[in-house]
Design a protein around this motif. Structure first.
Motif, PDB file in Angstrom:
ATOM      1  N   ALA A  47     131.762 109.442 -35.634  1.00  0.00           N
ATOM      2  CA  ALA A  47     131.432 108.039 -35.363  1.00  0.00           C
ATOM      3  C   ALA A  47     130.288 107.564 -36.253  1.00  0.00           C
ATOM      4  O   ALA A  47     130.334 106.458 -36.803  1.00  0.00           O
ATOM      5  CB  ALA A  47     131.076 107.857 -33.889  1.00  0.00           C
ATOM      6  N   ALA A  74     138.334 105.140 -33.241  1.00  0.00           N
ATOM      7  CA  ALA A  74     138.963 104.020 -33.947  1.00  0.00           C
ATOM      8  C   ALA A  74     138.948 102.754 -33.094  1.00  0.00           C
ATOM      9  O   ALA A  74     138.979 102.807 -31.867  1.00  0.00           O
ATOM     10  CB  ALA A  74     140.392 104.381 -34.327  1.00  0.00           C
ATOM     11  N   ASN A  75     138.932 101.607 -33.772  1.00  0.00           N
ATOM     12  CA  ASN A  75     139.005 100.325 -33.076  1.00  0.00           C
ATOM     13  C   ASN A  75     140.426  99.958 -32.697  1.00  0.00           C
ATOM     14  O   ASN A  75     140.650  99.155 -31.788  1.00  0.00           O
ATOM     15  CB  ASN A  75     138.419  99.224 -33.955  1.00  0.00           C
ATOM     16  N   SER A  76     141.390 100.525 -33.430  1.00  0.00           N
ATOM     17  CA  SER A  76     142.800 100.289 -33.134  1.00  0.00           C
ATOM     18  C   SER A  76     143.584 101.489 -33.637  1.00  0.00           C
ATOM     19  O   SER A  76     143.050 102.340 -34.363  1.00  0.00           O
ATOM     20  CB  SER A  76     143.302  99.006 -33.812  1.00  0.00           C
ATOM     21  N   ARG A  92     140.194 101.245 -43.228  1.00  0.00           N
ATOM     22  CA  ARG A  92     139.277 100.133 -42.988  1.00  0.00           C
ATOM     23  C   ARG A  92     140.075  98.837 -42.827  1.00  0.00           C
ATOM     24  O   ARG A  92     140.891  98.475 -43.679  1.00  0.00           O
ATOM     25  CB  ARG A  92     138.284  99.992 -44.135  1.00  0.00           C
ATOM     26  N   ALA A  95     138.933  94.186 -38.600  1.00  0.00           N
ATOM     27  CA  ALA A  95     138.498  94.343 -37.208  1.00  0.00           C
ATOM     28  C   ALA A  95     137.895  95.714 -36.931  1.00  0.00           C
ATOM     29  O   ALA A  95     137.578  96.030 -35.783  1.00  0.00           O
ATOM     30  CB  ALA A  95     139.682  94.096 -36.269  1.00  0.00           C
ATOM     31  N   GLY A  96     137.749  96.535 -37.963  1.00  0.00           N
ATOM     32  CA  GLY A  96     137.175  97.859 -37.764  1.00  0.00           C
ATOM     33  C   GLY A  96     138.105  98.949 -38.271  1.00  0.00           C
ATOM     34  O   GLY A  96     139.015  98.696 -39.066  1.00  0.00           O
ATOM     35  N   TRP A  97     137.904 100.163 -37.805  1.00  0.00           N
ATOM     36  CA  TRP A  97     138.677 101.298 -38.275  1.00  0.00           C
ATOM     37  C   TRP A  97     139.984 101.438 -37.498  1.00  0.00           C
ATOM     38  O   TRP A  97     140.002 101.378 -36.271  1.00  0.00           O
ATOM     39  CB  TRP A  97     137.854 102.581 -38.147  1.00  0.00           C
ATOM     40  N   HIS A  98     141.056 101.609 -38.251  1.00  0.00           N
ATOM     41  CA  HIS A  98     142.402 101.716 -37.679  1.00  0.00           C
ATOM     42  C   HIS A  98     142.926 103.134 -37.874  1.00  0.00           C
ATOM     43  O   HIS A  98     142.922 103.664 -38.994  1.00  0.00           O
ATOM     44  CB  HIS A  98     143.338 100.720 -38.360  1.00  0.00           C
TER      45      HIS A  98
END
Length: 283
Positions: A47, A74-76, A92, A95-98
């Motif tokens: 993280a 992860a964000n998604s 990347r 909306a963040g890390w996928h």
């Protein structure tokens, strides 16, 4: 395209061949200024590494012990990664890390790309065909996702301790794929399957090499060094098509290249680099 960077994360990481594959792809694609490195990172550090990543980082390949942790940070996540219960790719996004998983694509495409002695292609068995998976770890979970594309395959997973197969059974349930567990001690009957997928560590499947095999079977052996394994040699001697884990590695990396660069992966250039790094690996 402006310079970008990516890396493979894991611990230990010095053995990873991902830099060989991705750098070969960048060279073939003419991505001047792109870089790909190896970074040692454990579950506790993932993280923080993501939070401190430079904006030019497009993504990370993730190997052990990070594959389940990927989904936690992860964000998604892709539906496939969620269903498998693990990810090997972080991308990347605005909306963040996928999180994604290309291991299952590596298995699917390695089988599809392999050649039979007759000149045809190895395919995951016909609908209703019998498949036996040796082992119940992360590679076995990814194999279930590849098999889920079939209509009602008959899947048996041989495990040392059925009580420890909970994550695999959870994956099977999410994928809607019925799975039967059996102990490794009952190996002979189950190794008569149309397709055998060996996901055990190096040396662990050697005991099966003395069993009788048939020409109309196929083997996907996750181990690729040294090659051939005794199990792979036994299937080859029977005239059966055999797919090396190097092919799995190649095709999962090819999909990562596509996800990170937005360009079609130069598979043959990547294959050549892998064969140069691991001669005889049957990629």
């Amino acid at each position: 395209m402006p310079p970008r960077s990516a890396a493979v994360l894991g611990k230990p990481i010095g053995h990873s061949l991902s830099p060989v594959l991705h750098r070969a792809a960048y060279g073939a694609l003419g991505l001047t200024g792109w870089s790909y490195t190896a970074i040692e990172c454990d579950e506790q550090g993932l993280a923080a590494l993501l939070a401190g990543s430079d904006e030019q980082v497009v993504g990370y390949s993730c190997t052990m012990p990070l594959k389940r942790q990927v989904l936690r940070v992860a964000n998604s996540a892709s539906p496939e990664a969620v269903a498998i219960g693990a990810g090997n790719t972080l991308l990347r996004r605005d909306a963040g890390w996928h999180a994604d998983n290309t291991d299952w694509i590596g298995i699917r495409d390695a089988l599809a790309a392999a050649s039979l002695p007759t000149g045809g292609a190895v395919t995951i068995p016909r609908a209703g065909g019998a498949v036996t998976i040796l082992g119940a770890g992360g590679t076995a979970q990814a194999a279930l996702a590849a098999l889920a594309e079939l209509s009602e395959p008959q899947v048996t997973v041989l495990v040392r301790e059925p009580s420890r197969a909970g994550p695999l059974l959870d994956s099977a349930q999410r994928l809607g794929l019925p799975v039967r567990l059996a102990p490794l001690s009952e190996r002979r009957h189950w190794l008569e399957a149309d397709l055998i997928i060996a996901t055990l560590p190096a040396g662990a499947a050697d005991r099966f090499a003395g069993l009788p095999f048939r020409r109309d079977q196929a083997l996907l052996e996750a181990v690729y060094h040294p090659w051939p394994t005794p199990l792979a040699a036994a299937l080859t001697a029977a005239g059966a098509p055999v797919v090396s884990g190097a092919a799995m590695l190649l095709h999962q990396a090819a999909r990562q290249v596509e996800l990170m660069t937005g360009s079609a992966a130069p598979v043959e250039a990547m294959r050549a680099a892998l064969l140069a790094a691991v001669p005889g690996c049957a990629a």
